[in-house]
Design a protein around this motif. Sequence first.
Motif, mmCIF file in Angstrom:
data_model
loop_
_atom_site.group_PDB
_atom_site.id
_atom_site.type_symbol
_atom_site.label_atom_id
_atom_site.label_comp_id
_atom_site.label_asym_id
_atom_site.label_seq_id
_atom_site.Cartn_x
_atom_site.Cartn_y
_atom_site.Cartn_z
ATOM 1 N N CYS A 64 5.206 -2.252 5.554
ATOM 2 C CA CYS A 64 4.163 -2.979 5.010
ATOM 3 C C CYS A 64 3.234 -3.348 6.095
ATOM 4 O O CYS A 64 2.273 -3.433 6.298
ATOM 5 C CB CYS A 64 4.824 -4.244 4.196
ATOM 6 S SG CYS A 64 3.192 -5.405 3.602
ATOM 7 N N GLU A 67 0.977 -0.803 7.234
ATOM 8 C CA GLU A 67 0.005 -0.752 6.158
ATOM 9 C C GLU A 67 -0.853 -1.649 6.743
ATOM 10 O O GLU A 67 -2.089 -1.249 6.612
ATOM 11 C CB GLU A 67 0.398 -0.618 4.896
ATOM 12 C CG GLU A 67 1.266 0.677 4.464
ATOM 13 C CD GLU A 67 0.280 1.492 4.388
ATOM 14 O OE1 GLU A 67 -0.913 1.392 3.657
ATOM 15 O OE2 GLU A 67 0.683 2.670 4.651
ATOM 16 N N MET A 71 -5.085 -0.749 7.553
ATOM 17 C CA MET A 71 -6.003 -1.274 6.702
ATOM 18 C C MET A 71 -7.013 -1.873 7.936
ATOM 19 O O MET A 71 -8.287 -1.698 7.695
ATOM 20 C CB MET A 71 -5.823 -2.034 5.828
ATOM 21 C CG MET A 71 -4.904 -1.492 4.471
ATOM 22 S SD MET A 71 -6.030 0.094 3.628
ATOM 23 C CE MET A 71 -5.197 1.221 4.559
ATOM 24 N N ASP A 86 -17.143 -0.156 2.593
ATOM 25 C CA ASP A 86 -15.813 0.434 2.779
ATOM 26 C C ASP A 86 -15.141 -0.624 3.460
ATOM 27 O O ASP A 86 -14.020 -0.608 3.437
ATOM 28 C CB ASP A 86 -16.067 1.711 3.725
ATOM 29 C CG ASP A 86 -16.590 2.989 2.723
ATOM 30 O OD1 ASP A 86 -16.619 2.751 1.527
ATOM 31 O OD2 ASP A 86 -17.180 3.856 3.426
ATOM 32 N N GLN A 89 -13.503 -2.959 1.267
ATOM 33 C CA GLN A 89 -12.327 -2.422 0.421
ATOM 34 C C GLN A 89 -11.105 -2.491 1.108
ATOM 35 O O GLN A 89 -9.977 -2.846 0.858
ATOM 36 C CB GLN A 89 -12.854 -1.001 -0.026
ATOM 37 C CG GLN A 89 -13.869 -1.013 -1.169
ATOM 38 C CD GLN A 89 -14.076 0.328 -1.650
ATOM 39 O OE1 GLN A 89 -13.140 1.017 -1.858
ATOM 40 N NE2 GLN A 89 -15.265 0.664 -1.799
ATOM 41 N N PHE A 90 -11.102 -1.969 2.537
ATOM 42 C CA PHE A 90 -10.004 -2.040 3.581
ATOM 43 C C PHE A 90 -9.540 -3.343 3.630
ATOM 44 O O PHE A 90 -8.338 -3.717 3.740
ATOM 45 C CB PHE A 90 -10.565 -1.411 4.953
ATOM 46 C CG PHE A 90 -10.830 0.297 4.690
ATOM 47 C CD1 PHE A 90 -9.667 0.794 4.105
ATOM 48 C CD2 PHE A 90 -11.854 0.709 5.191
ATOM 49 C CE1 PHE A 90 -9.961 2.407 4.113
ATOM 50 C CE2 PHE A 90 -12.041 2.209 5.105
ATOM 51 C CZ PHE A 90 -11.040 2.933 4.387
ATOM 52 N N GLN A 92 -9.923 -6.072 1.651
ATOM 53 C CA GLN A 92 -9.116 -6.385 0.403
ATOM 54 C C GLN A 92 -7.744 -5.852 0.278
ATOM 55 O O GLN A 92 -6.941 -6.529 -0.207
ATOM 56 C CB GLN A 92 -10.108 -6.009 -0.694
ATOM 57 C CG GLN A 92 -11.321 -6.836 -0.959
ATOM 58 C CD GLN A 92 -12.355 -6.345 -1.837
ATOM 59 O OE1 GLN A 92 -12.054 -5.414 -2.616
ATOM 60 N NE2 GLN A 92 -13.326 -7.066 -2.296
ATOM 61 N N ARG A 93 -7.741 -4.718 0.655
ATOM 62 C CA ARG A 93 -6.431 -3.941 0.519
ATOM 63 C C ARG A 93 -5.414 -4.812 1.410
ATOM 64 O O ARG A 93 -4.024 -4.840 1.148
ATOM 65 C CB ARG A 93 -6.478 -2.395 0.996
ATOM 66 C CG ARG A 93 -5.096 -1.657 1.036
ATOM 67 C CD ARG A 93 -4.344 -1.697 -0.379
ATOM 68 N NE ARG A 93 -2.999 -1.036 -0.131
ATOM 69 C CZ ARG A 93 -2.090 -1.243 -1.291
ATOM 70 N NH1 ARG A 93 -2.274 -2.010 -1.952
ATOM 71 N NH2 ARG A 93 -0.956 -0.479 -0.949
ATOM 72 N N LYS A 94 -6.071 -4.918 2.678
ATOM 73 C CA LYS A 94 -5.063 -5.802 3.696
ATOM 74 C C LYS A 94 -4.748 -7.185 3.380
ATOM 75 O O LYS A 94 -3.410 -7.448 3.499
ATOM 76 C CB LYS A 94 -6.029 -5.768 4.994
ATOM 77 C CG LYS A 94 -5.264 -6.721 6.245
ATOM 78 C CD LYS A 94 -6.150 -6.952 7.280
ATOM 79 C CE LYS A 94 -5.496 -7.973 8.263
ATOM 80 N NZ LYS A 94 -6.460 -8.270 9.329
ATOM 81 N N THR A 96 -4.045 -8.038 0.276
ATOM 82 C CA THR A 96 -3.311 -7.767 -0.728
ATOM 83 C C THR A 96 -1.560 -7.519 -0.008
ATOM 84 O O THR A 96 -0.582 -8.159 -0.417
ATOM 85 C CB THR A 96 -3.203 -6.656 -1.820
ATOM 86 O OG1 THR A 96 -4.507 -7.013 -2.534
ATOM 87 C CG2 THR A 96 -2.370 -6.343 -2.770
ATOM 88 N N LEU A 97 -1.847 -6.802 1.042
ATOM 89 C CA LEU A 97 -0.609 -6.229 1.987
ATOM 90 C C LEU A 97 -0.087 -7.285 2.709
ATOM 91 O O LEU A 97 1.083 -7.482 2.992
ATOM 92 C CB LEU A 97 -0.966 -5.016 2.721
ATOM 93 C CG LEU A 97 -1.339 -3.742 1.995
ATOM 94 C CD1 LEU A 97 -1.763 -2.601 2.934
ATOM 95 C CD2 LEU A 97 -0.026 -3.424 1.269
#
Length: 226
Positions: A64, A67, A71, A86, A89-90, A92-94, A96-97
């Motif tokens: 994790c 990841e 991101m 872009d 989005q990266f 946002q993903r970060k 969550t992670l």
Amino acid sequence: MGVIQRFKDIMSANINAMLDKAEDPAKMIDQYLRNLESDLGNVKAETASIMAEEKRCKRELDECTAEVQKMQSYAEKAVMAGNDNDAKQFLQRKATLVEKQASLMQAHQLAAANADKMKQMHDKLVQDIANLNAKRDSIKAKVAVAKTQERINQVGSTITGAADNLSAFERMEQKANQMLDKANAMAELNQNASDSMEDLMAKYDTGATGTQIDDELEALKAKMGK
């Protein structure tokens, strides 16, 4: 973690106190060794399982974390390329992670603490078993000596009673000797009295026999004209 609660007493186990409560330490030490070796097998298996769980949690946390870093790297590349959408989005993903990372970190800390406790219990049991094995022969030898001393004490008590009986026997023997000596003395006195009377009677018996012989001599002389 029920197994940790189950084996908490192992961490504070006092082998000497366990043996103090035993009626026969020589027998109980073997039983304690069997029990501890059985516990060691259980603890070893549970420790291996919990250590494996800790490694799994650590692996997931590392993945994790990797990841999250990935991101972050992609977001930076997107910004450098002028692609803000872009980059968002990266990021946002970060985010969550990162939440997942916090949860995985907490799980790993708990798993690591449990693994450490189990490892301590495992090492404590191994040491206790080693100590008992080292003490076993010495304890059994001491018990054997103690039992021998107890038997000697019991025999000593019996001998004391026998001595009392022997003393009583000797007193009876002494009394019997006194009775025999008294009876012999009485018999001797009676014998002396009997001998005196016989001597006295013999005196007169001898006189009567002498007179008769004299008479016979005189009669023989008269017959022969002497």
